[in-house]
Scaffold this motif. Structure first.
Motif, PDB file in Angstrom:
ATOM      1  N   ARG A 377       0.965  -9.144   6.545  1.00  0.00           N
ATOM      2  CA  ARG A 377       0.369  -8.586   5.337  1.00  0.00           C
ATOM      3  C   ARG A 377       1.374  -8.142   4.282  1.00  0.00           C
ATOM      4  NH1 ARG A 377      -4.494  -4.695   7.730  1.00  0.00           N
ATOM      5  NH2 ARG A 377      -5.568  -6.346   8.931  1.00  0.00           N
ATOM      6  N   VAL A 378       2.640  -8.213   4.569  1.00  0.00           N
ATOM      7  CA  VAL A 378       3.658  -7.710   3.647  1.00  0.00           C
ATOM      8  C   VAL A 378       4.560  -8.848   3.188  1.00  0.00           C
ATOM      9  CG1 VAL A 378       5.553  -6.087   3.307  1.00  0.00           C
ATOM     10  CG2 VAL A 378       3.612  -5.462   4.767  1.00  0.00           C
ATOM     11  N   LEU A 466       6.704  -6.161  -4.123  1.00  0.00           N
ATOM     12  CA  LEU A 466       6.325  -5.855  -2.762  1.00  0.00           C
ATOM     13  C   LEU A 466       4.820  -5.842  -2.689  1.00  0.00           C
ATOM     14  CD1 LEU A 466       6.859  -4.845   0.162  1.00  0.00           C
ATOM     15  CD2 LEU A 466       6.858  -2.517  -0.770  1.00  0.00           C
TER      16      LEU A 466
END
Length: 467
Positions: A377-378, A466
């Motif tokens: 997810r990052v 990010l």
């Protein structure tokens, strides 16, 4: 004994079936030699069998040993390949891009969508690798490639200012569109230079091209928003249209090194047909001898005295001002996509000389695109570019405004008398006028000696995310 016979009968068809199978392997690449991921390779027509290429563009299929079976290789964005299998165990395919398929999806300010779903006016500019390698800035890629977009050069210098209008002027101030590179608004103003030096004392500088900071070979796609949708996304900044620029990413797992070299030879296309020194003297003698206009005769006598003095030498100002040139371009990029990382690093150098004396530039560019997936997810990434421009522009090379001899080198070149005074030079290289007459100060020699703009500009555009 019966049991043995029965088992043998059952095994025989299986062995026969296994012998009728052949394994076909191969590699699917595009026209540039890069692997095509996810291409479908189908063999047969009635009961086709197939496989999908892996991350390296390779496939492996177990097919019936039936020669003459049709093979179809297809992938979105590429033209389908049709072939016939004649018993080969290895078959490689090279796929060509299909323009119509590529144009179905376009990038807009708020993402990507199908062209059929667009309600506004968006123009896609196809980037050709050859054209990009021969271009010094983005405006050269756009010129003539998009309907309703006008690109006009404002100077004879190689990096002279350009004016870009989308669907004509839509405001009273600047008509320049908004440039967005990878989601970052680009400041194309040339006023943020480290050093502006002008020796004409007027405080005016020749305009430079603010798009020189982006190397055309780093660009993957260009989309132009031309209607109210640009204002809806970017506000008043998009009133003159928006140019969306997307830079390249790696599209192959293996590291790829690309190096391009370009050399351009420039020469004046055509000289204006003007009087030589001898023809000029004959003209003055004719004007001096006529009696219909004594003022003209007196003026011709004065000019004739200056032109025939021992302190002048004949000259062709067009040969003096213009020259043959040799320009060089170098581009190096390293890219790759190992596992969950995508990186591209590039360096560019362009040394261009103008056919007008004292015009030219040196341009250094660098770019880093880095994306990394951290877990499911990052995602993190960095998009950074830097450029350094050292340009020389002869004041008066502008092609706009008042084109009088006093403010235009080009007009002075074709209208100044075809002779010059004999000069001596001091230790600093400055001209000492032996004649002491200042009437020739506006000539081309004075333009080149005394009116020079040297601009040095450094641009740094960092961006990180990010998500």
């Amino acid at each position: 004994m019966k049991k043995f016979i029965i088992i043998t009968c059952f095994l025989f068809p299986l062995l026969s079936y296994a012998q009728d199978k052949v394994t076909l392997r191969g590699l699917v690449t595009d026209s540039s030699g890069e692997s095509v991921i996810g291409a479908a390779v189908m063999v047969g027509q009635t009961n086709p069998v197939g496989a999908i290429t892996d991350l390296d563009g390779r496939y492996s299929i177990s097919i019936p040993d039936v020669k003459g079976a049709p093979i179809a290789v297809s992938c979105m964005g590429y033209a389908t390949i049709n072939a016939i299998w004649n018993g080969e165990t290895t078959m490689d395919f090279t796929m060509s891009p299909e323009t119509e398929m590529l144009e179905e999806t376009v990038v807009v300010g708020y993402g990507a969508m199908k062209r059929s779903d667009l309600t506004g006016s968006v123009t896609s500019v196809r980037i050709d690798e050859t054209d990009a390698g021969q271009s010094a800035s983005i405006d050269q890629l756009i010129s003539g490639q998009a309907a309703g977009v006008n690109v006009v050069s404002n100077s004879a210098a190689p990096d002279g200012g350009v004016s870009i209008q989308i669907r004509g002027a839509s405001s009273f101030g600047s008509t320049e569109p908004l440039y967005v590179v990878d989601g970052i608004i680009l400041n194309t103003s040339s006023s943020m230079s480290l050093m502006n030096h002008s020796t004409d004392g007027s405080g005016g500088d020749e305009a430079t091209n603010g798009l020189m900071g982006i190397n055309p070979q780093d660009i993957a796609s260009i989309e132009i928003l031309k209607d109210a949708s640009a204002t809806a996304i970017y506000g008043s900044q998009g009133a003159n249209g928006v140019v969306l620029i997307t830079t390249k990413k790696a599209n192959t797992d293996q590291p790829r090194i690309r190096f391009n070299v370009g050399i351009d030879v420039g020469t004046p296309y055509k000289k204006q047909d003007i009087m030589s020194y001898g023809e000029y003297i004959d003209y003055l003698l004719l004007m001096e001898a006529q009696t219909l206009n004594m003022t003209l005769a007196t003026s011709a006598n004065t000019k004739l005295t200056n032109a025939t003095s021992g302190k002048v030498i004949p000259i062709d100002w067009q040969d003096y001002v213009m020259r043959n040139t040799l320009s060089q371009r170098y581009y190096l990029s390293v890219s790759g996509k190992p596992k969950k990382t995508n990186y591209l690093f590039s360096l560019g150098y362009n040394n261009a000389k103008g056919i007008i004396q004292n015009t030219g530039f040196q341009n250094f560019t660098a770019r880093l695109n880095f994306d990394r997936q951290l877990g499911k997810r990052v995602d993190v990434g960095v998009k950074m570019s830097a450029s350094y421009l050292d340009s020389e522009l002869t004041q008066g090379a502008s092609t706009g405004g008042n084109l009088g001899e006093a403010n235009s080198l080009m007009r002075s070149m074709v209208s100044t008398s075809p002779y010059t005074y004999k000069f001596e030079y001091d230790d600093d290289g400055d001209i000492i006028d032996i004649d002491g007459d200042d009437t020739n100060l506006a000539g081309p020699d004075r333009w080149l000696q005394g009116f020079v703009n040297n601009k040095k500009e450094f641009r740094l555009t960092p961006s990180a995310y990010l998500k």
